[in-house]
Design an enzyme around this catalytic site. Structure first.
Site, short mmCIF file in Angstrom:
data_model
loop_
_atom_site.label_atom_id
_atom_site.label_comp_id
_atom_site.label_asym_id
_atom_site.label_seq_id
_atom_site.Cartn_x
_atom_site.Cartn_y
_atom_site.Cartn_z
N SER A 281 -4.32 -10.28 -2.31
CA SER A 281 -3.56 -9.11 -1.89
C SER A 281 -4.19 -8.41 -0.70
O SER A 281 -3.53 -7.60 -0.04
CB SER A 281 -3.40 -8.12 -3.04
N GLY A 282 -5.44 -8.72 -0.40
CA GLY A 282 -6.05 -8.17 0.80
C GLY A 282 -5.37 -8.67 2.07
O GLY A 282 -5.50 -8.07 3.13
N VAL B 296 0.84 -1.20 0.00
CA VAL B 296 0.00 0.00 0.00
C VAL B 296 0.87 1.24 0.00
O VAL B 296 0.59 2.22 -0.70
CB VAL B 296 -0.97 0.00 1.19
N ASN C 274 -8.47 -3.20 -4.54
CA ASN C 274 -8.40 -3.07 -3.09
C ASN C 274 -7.16 -2.34 -2.60
O ASN C 274 -7.16 -1.77 -1.50
CB ASN C 274 -8.46 -4.45 -2.43
N CYS D 293 -10.81 -2.04 3.18
CA CYS D 293 -10.96 -2.04 1.73
C CYS D 293 -12.35 -2.48 1.28
O CYS D 293 -12.95 -1.86 0.39
CB CYS D 293 -9.88 -2.91 1.09
N ARG E 196 -12.35 -15.24 0.80
CA ARG E 196 -11.09 -15.05 0.09
C ARG E 196 -11.10 -15.95 -1.15
O ARG E 196 -11.42 -17.14 -1.06
CB ARG E 196 -9.91 -15.42 0.98
N LYS F 190 -16.14 -5.60 10.66
CA LYS F 190 -15.63 -4.30 10.19
C LYS F 190 -16.62 -3.69 9.19
O LYS F 190 -16.89 -2.49 9.24
CB LYS F 190 -14.27 -4.48 9.51
N HIS G 101 -11.13 -6.59 -5.27
CA HIS G 101 -12.21 -7.25 -4.53
C HIS G 101 -13.51 -7.11 -5.31
O HIS G 101 -13.78 -6.06 -5.91
CB HIS G 101 -12.41 -6.62 -3.15
N ARG H 125 13.39 -3.00 10.17
CA ARG H 125 13.63 -4.12 9.26
C ARG H 125 13.64 -3.68 7.81
O ARG H 125 14.39 -4.21 6.99
CB ARG H 125 12.56 -5.19 9.48
N SER H 126 12.79 -2.70 7.47
CA SER H 126 12.68 -2.27 6.08
C SER H 126 13.47 -1.01 5.77
O SER H 126 13.60 -0.62 4.60
CB SER H 126 11.20 -2.02 5.74
#
Length: 338
Positions: free
Chosen positions: A157-158, A13, A314, A127, A234, A212, A241, A38-39
């Site tokens: 990818s969600g 994202v 999404n 999303c 899923r 949600k 989506h 870490r990134s």
């Protein structure tokens, strides 16, 4: 011109947020890219220049006006308040603050006015909720929605990049005739399968993802009386989506009237021509910012019920695009707030 920080810049994202800031020519005085230890150290390219992703720290938020954040909820709970205390407005893509009564939950096509109510944090919705409420808003304004029954068909990818990687690894193995790798991100293999579980189950039998959609829809629409009944699934699709939605309204709403309402609504595109087999597709929505609606029809027996199919990318409208649109709304507020 605003000083902007992208938190979670190396994630799926975050990367799309960066591209959207470029595409939409967001007016920037400066920009920085932040991520976890870490990134940190990775590089991102923005407007032709390479930037090093720096670790999140308190000092990084000094003099920042807007923070676009896409991190796990735990990270957000730690750092979003710190950024807000430093004077920034945080557009938070995690679930940490969505149902906080002090934090606006915003979809710009639905409740843009709520941006002005922020106290330093604005929540970006889930999303699956975002695309649904964009489609519901014109119907609710015209005929008042009483009930929504929705089944989602949510892409891998969600579940983040790990979800995509697992889906692709299983697909490659299957294509080579090799044993399919055991699932790690999902409860069962996603290849050639549909999994009627997204997130953990709750005592009421619904999952967290489903609740949600219930709670966020009511908050965004500003109407706790709307009855939302979701089933979240899923499916083996990489991106975008899809949702099958039945809406019951207080007065009859014909399919033709719904089409007229949607044609005049922001962020919506109708793809609905049964004679040529035209309807919204996950593959066609990928990389685009609109919410697509089709298969529009009335219930066979209930004149107050309307059915339609709804598709959106999404990672774009369901996350990054919505966040950048919120940032664009902040530009229109008084400088002291934005």
């Amino acid at each position: 011109m605003k000083n902007v920080a992208v938190v979670g810049a190396s994630g799926a994202v975050g990367e799309r947020m960066i591209r959207l800031l470029e595409e939409r020519e967001f007016p920037l005085a400066s920009i920085k890219f932040l991520a976890s230890e870490r990134s940190a150290g990775k590089t991102v390219t923005f407007r032709g220049e390479k930037h090093t992703v720096r670790p999140i720290s308190r000092d990084e938020f000094r003099d920042v006006d807007i923070v676009l954040s896409s991190t796990p909820a735990g990270v957000s709970r730690e750092w979003s308040p710190i950024a807000a205390e430093a004077g920034a407005v945080v557009v938070d893509n995690s679930s940490a603050y969505r149902m906080d009564p002090e934090v606006p939950l915003v979809v710009p096509e639905v409740n843009p006015q709520d941006v002005a109510k922020n106290k330093g944090i604005i929540a970006n919705p889930n999303c699956s909720t975002i695309q649904m409420v964009v489609a519901l808003k014109p119907l609710h304004d015209a005929a008042r929605i009483r009930r929504v029954v929705v089944s989602t068909y949510q892409s891998a990818s969600g579940a983040g990049q790990k979800g995509v990687d697992e889906y692709e690894a299983q697909t490659r193995a299957w294509g080579r005739g090799e044993p399919v790798p055991a699932p790690a991100k999902f409860a069962h293999p996603i290849l050639n399968n549909c999994l009627p579980q997204i997130d953990d189950f709750l005592p009421n039998g619904f999952t967290k993802e489903e609740m949600k959609m219930v709670d966020e829809t009511r908050k965004i629409m500003g109407d706790d009386s709307i009855d939302v009944v979701p089933t979240c699934v899923r499916v083996p699709v990489a991106y975008s989506h899809s949702e099958s939605i039945l809406v019951e309204t207080e007065r009859p709403l014909s399919a033709d009237e719904a089409r007229t309402l949607w044609r005049n609504a922001p962020g919506l595109t109708i793809v609905d021509d049964p004679s040529t087999k035209q309807y919204p597709l996950a593959a066609s929505a990928e990389g685009r910012d609109d919410v697509f609606v089709g298969r529009i029809r009335n219930d066979l027996k209930n004149p107050n019920a309307l059915l339609f199919w709804c598709v959106s990318d999404n990672l774009r409208k369901g996350a990054a695009t919505n966040a950048v649109q919120i940032a664009e709304l902040l530009l229109k507020l008084e400088p002291a707030r934005a």
